[in-house]
Enzyme design. Structure first.
Site, PDB file in Angstrom:
ATOM      1  N   ASP A  29       1.097  17.474   8.575  1.00  0.00           N
ATOM      2  CA  ASP A  29       1.740  16.200   8.261  1.00  0.00           C
ATOM      3  C   ASP A  29       2.517  16.299   6.953  1.00  0.00           C
ATOM      4  O   ASP A  29       1.963  16.190   5.874  1.00  0.00           O
ATOM      5  CB  ASP A  29       0.696  15.090   8.161  1.00  0.00           C
ATOM      6  CG  ASP A  29       1.338  13.730   7.912  1.00  0.00           C
ATOM      7  OD1 ASP A  29       2.555  13.605   8.148  1.00  0.00           O
ATOM      8  OD2 ASP A  29       0.614  12.803   7.494  1.00  0.00           O
ATOM      9  N   LYS A  64       5.854  13.361   1.929  1.00  0.00           N
ATOM     10  CA  LYS A  64       4.765  13.288   0.970  1.00  0.00           C
ATOM     11  C   LYS A  64       5.129  14.048  -0.312  1.00  0.00           C
ATOM     12  O   LYS A  64       5.988  14.933  -0.296  1.00  0.00           O
ATOM     13  CB  LYS A  64       3.503  13.927   1.561  1.00  0.00           C
ATOM     14  CG  LYS A  64       2.906  13.198   2.744  1.00  0.00           C
ATOM     15  CD  LYS A  64       1.698  13.946   3.269  1.00  0.00           C
ATOM     16  CE  LYS A  64       1.069  13.242   4.456  1.00  0.00           C
ATOM     17  NZ  LYS A  64       0.417  11.986   4.078  1.00  0.00           N
ATOM     18  N   ASP A  98      -4.960  17.300   9.144  1.00  0.00           N
ATOM     19  CA  ASP A  98      -4.671  16.002   9.740  1.00  0.00           C
ATOM     20  C   ASP A  98      -4.928  15.972  11.244  1.00  0.00           C
ATOM     21  O   ASP A  98      -4.638  14.989  11.905  1.00  0.00           O
ATOM     22  CB  ASP A  98      -3.225  15.588   9.441  1.00  0.00           C
ATOM     23  CG  ASP A  98      -3.064  14.086   9.283  1.00  0.00           C
ATOM     24  OD1 ASP A  98      -4.075  13.391   9.110  1.00  0.00           O
ATOM     25  OD2 ASP A  98      -1.919  13.603   9.340  1.00  0.00           O
ATOM     26  N   ASP A 134       5.424   8.300   7.572  1.00  0.00           N
ATOM     27  CA  ASP A 134       4.153   8.905   7.171  1.00  0.00           C
ATOM     28  C   ASP A 134       2.963   8.105   7.699  1.00  0.00           C
ATOM     29  O   ASP A 134       1.825   8.449   7.457  1.00  0.00           O
ATOM     30  CB  ASP A 134       4.079   9.025   5.643  1.00  0.00           C
ATOM     31  CG  ASP A 134       2.953   9.935   5.186  1.00  0.00           C
ATOM     32  OD1 ASP A 134       2.547  10.817   5.972  1.00  0.00           O
ATOM     33  OD2 ASP A 134       2.468   9.768   4.048  1.00  0.00           O
ATOM     34  N   ARG A 175      -1.241   6.683  13.640  1.00  0.00           N
ATOM     35  CA  ARG A 175      -1.532   5.522  14.481  1.00  0.00           C
ATOM     36  C   ARG A 175      -0.557   5.441  15.652  1.00  0.00           C
ATOM     37  O   ARG A 175      -0.882   4.865  16.700  1.00  0.00           O
ATOM     38  CB  ARG A 175      -1.497   4.254  13.633  1.00  0.00           C
ATOM     39  CG  ARG A 175      -0.143   3.894  13.039  1.00  0.00           C
ATOM     40  CD  ARG A 175      -0.258   2.964  11.856  1.00  0.00           C
ATOM     41  NE  ARG A 175      -0.829   3.633  10.684  1.00  0.00           N
ATOM     42  CZ  ARG A 175      -1.040   3.052   9.503  1.00  0.00           C
ATOM     43  NH1 ARG A 175      -0.726   1.773   9.336  1.00  0.00           N
ATOM     44  NH2 ARG A 175      -1.549   3.730   8.509  1.00  0.00           N
TER      45      ARG A 175
END
Length: 511
Positions: A281, A288, A299, A358, A362
């Site tokens: 990720d 990030k 992740d 980011d 979900r």
């Protein structure tokens, strides 16, 4: 994995490289917890404890010469902390002490453990803890020194020491049938946790959606009643899995949805486990910070836990049908990456406005959740390294669980029984406005405050009224600090034991 046997040998006569004995804190100092060591040796050890730096505290391990009264070469003292009011020690305390000791026995060929193991629960805890502590990830180690030739290098000498090769658990119940079953179960559970840790620790250039799918096939090979189905990027796009497709489109390595289904004859219940599997990720376009980004190989810890749980359930012959949904993608900021303000359509038709790339976990989980509900399971659990807000709320050793009240409580009970730390969290109705979108059914991100709960509410959108719980393991999934108890650095395998305990409880209550 380390070999484990149950034995009734007297600790003084065990010819092992190391003998592990427990110590405890008392009001007067330190007690050596053993009813099999000679009284004079116990007295001597307890009197020498202050000079040896032994306090009996939890996670404390001290190694000293065994002396002439013992057949073992080294005596290992592992701390239990204080006794409970009834004079006993909790099973998690025994699990931690056994694991803390075996972590310090790396490189040895043999060890004997003489911790309290006089009933099935204690045998389970000591065996499980010892095996969880006996873990090392040495895949990328080469030689201890510069190899003299390629033949030496091919032998795979490792800078990291291998775990202790064999352990004897000393118990008066070594021939008891239930005790043997307890020890065998502990070995299956530990192997499942190890497998999850291995996946989390694997470098992201080696573990990406396609190779994760291959790993799932390999893990399920020759395991009875387990079938693996893989949807690749083209099938996901054509099938309407907009979450996985959108998150994975920035990477040259396309996404996958892997279904790992264990279907025993006449199952007592049907359970779905949905795991977040972001193999790396970067944050996508909402990139990030560079500092600490290397930990984002973890992740996919939720998907690793799901895969290991399904395989372990099959090996334990649990009378529960379990289907794992591994939602696999790599979140990269490529030229075709999704953008903030994109609107995507999740499997089943709901639309999502992407406000932050980011907050991708979900989104892929939404596809898996809708698919799981559609397949008609009694209950759906999802597990994910979902939010940094989880760590803000609960730290890096306690996971969160939220969802349907009764299912949430079942998960908490399973976590307590397994020795994992989970804490129940709410899904307040008034926070639903945080994820409202001006242009779509729901937005994938909301205000900073209540971030963990916002994410849970987002996931709830895709399960409706179906019995469901969400496990956020963001902090506990990866240990970037010092080792503790049976937990080494790197991937922890958190969630596997809780999910298995949940399945076992469902099997019992469904009868």
């Amino acid at each position: 994995m380390t070999d484990v046997t149950l034995s009734s040998k007297n600790p003084t006569a065990v010819k092992a490289e190391a003998l592990v004995v427990a110590t405890a804190q008392t009001s007067d100092g330190v007690a050596v917890v053993s009813d099999q060591l000679p009284t004079d040796l116990l007295t001597q050890l307890e009197s020498l404890a202050p000079q040896l730096g032994v306090t009996g505290a939890r996670d404390e391990v001290r190694k000293i010469p065994a002396g002439p009264q013992l057949a073992a070469e080294v005596l290992v003292l592992t701390g239990l902390g204080e006794r409970a009011e009834d004079g006993t020690f909790a099973t998690e305390t025994l699990r931690r002490a056994a694991g803390a000791a075996t972590r310090e026995l790396a490189g040895l060929k043999s060890a004997a453990i003489a911790l309290p193991a006089s009933d099935d629960d204690e045998i389970t805890a000591v065996t499980e803890g010892a095996l969880l502590g006996a873990y090392a990830f040495n895949r990328y180690r080469t030689g201890k020194d510069s190899a003299k030739d390629t033949k030496d290098a091919a032998k795979g000498a490792k800078n990291g020491k291998d775990p202790v090769a064999a352990i004897e658990i000393l118990t008066p119940l070594h021939k008891n049938a239930k005790a043997k079953v307890a020890a065998e179960r502990a070995q299956v559970v530990a192997a499942a946790v190890h497998a999850a840790r291995d996946l989390v620790n694997t470098a992201p250039n080696d573990l990406y959606p396609a190779t994760f799918a291959d790993a799932a096939k390999a893990a399920a090979k020759d395991v009875r009643h387990v079938k693996v189905t893989v949807l690749d990027d083209k099938q996901l796009a054509s099938g309407g899995y907009g979450g996985l497709t959108a998150v994975g489109q920035g990477s040259s390595r396309g996404p996958r949805l892997v279904k790992v289904a264990y279907t025993p004859a006449k199952p007592a219940a049907k359970v779905a486990l949905v795991g977040k599997g972001i193999t790396f990720d970067s944050g996508g376009i909402s990139i990030k910070p560079a500092a600490g980004m290397e930990a984002m190989k973890s992740d996919m810890a939720g998907a690793a836990a799901v895969l290991s749980t399904v395989v372990a359930a099959a090996k334990l012959n649990l009378p529960v049908a379990v289907t794992g949904y591994l939602c696999l993608a790599e979140n990269m900021p490529g030229g075709n990456a999704q953008r903030p303000a994109d609107v995507i359509t999740i499997y089943g038709g709901k639309t999502v406005e992407v406000l932050n790339t980011d907050a991708e976990g979900r989104i892929v989980m939404a596809d898996g959740l809708v698919s799981a509900v559609e397949d008609g399971h009694d209950v759906v659990l999802d597990i994910a390294t979902l939010t940094g807000a989880q760590m803000v709320a609960l730290g890096n050793r306690t996971s969160a669980v939220m969802g349907t009240d009764d299912v949430r409580d079942e998960v908490k009970a399973a976590a307590d029984a397994s020795g994992e730390l989970f804490w129940p969290m709410p899904l307040p109705e008034e926070l639903k406005s945080n994820i409202k979108s001006k242009v779509a059914d729901v937005a994938n991100s909301g205000p900073r405050w209540g971030g963990m709960l916002n994410a849970g509410l987002f996931l709830q959108t895709f399960v409706g009224d179906h019995p469901w719980a969400h496990l956020d393991i963001a902090g506990p999934a990866f240990n970037d600090g010092g080792s503790h108890g049976y937990t080494s650095g790197g991937g922890t395998g958190v969630g596997v034991r809780t999910l298995l305990a949940f399945l076992e409880a469902r099997a019992t209550t469904a009868k």
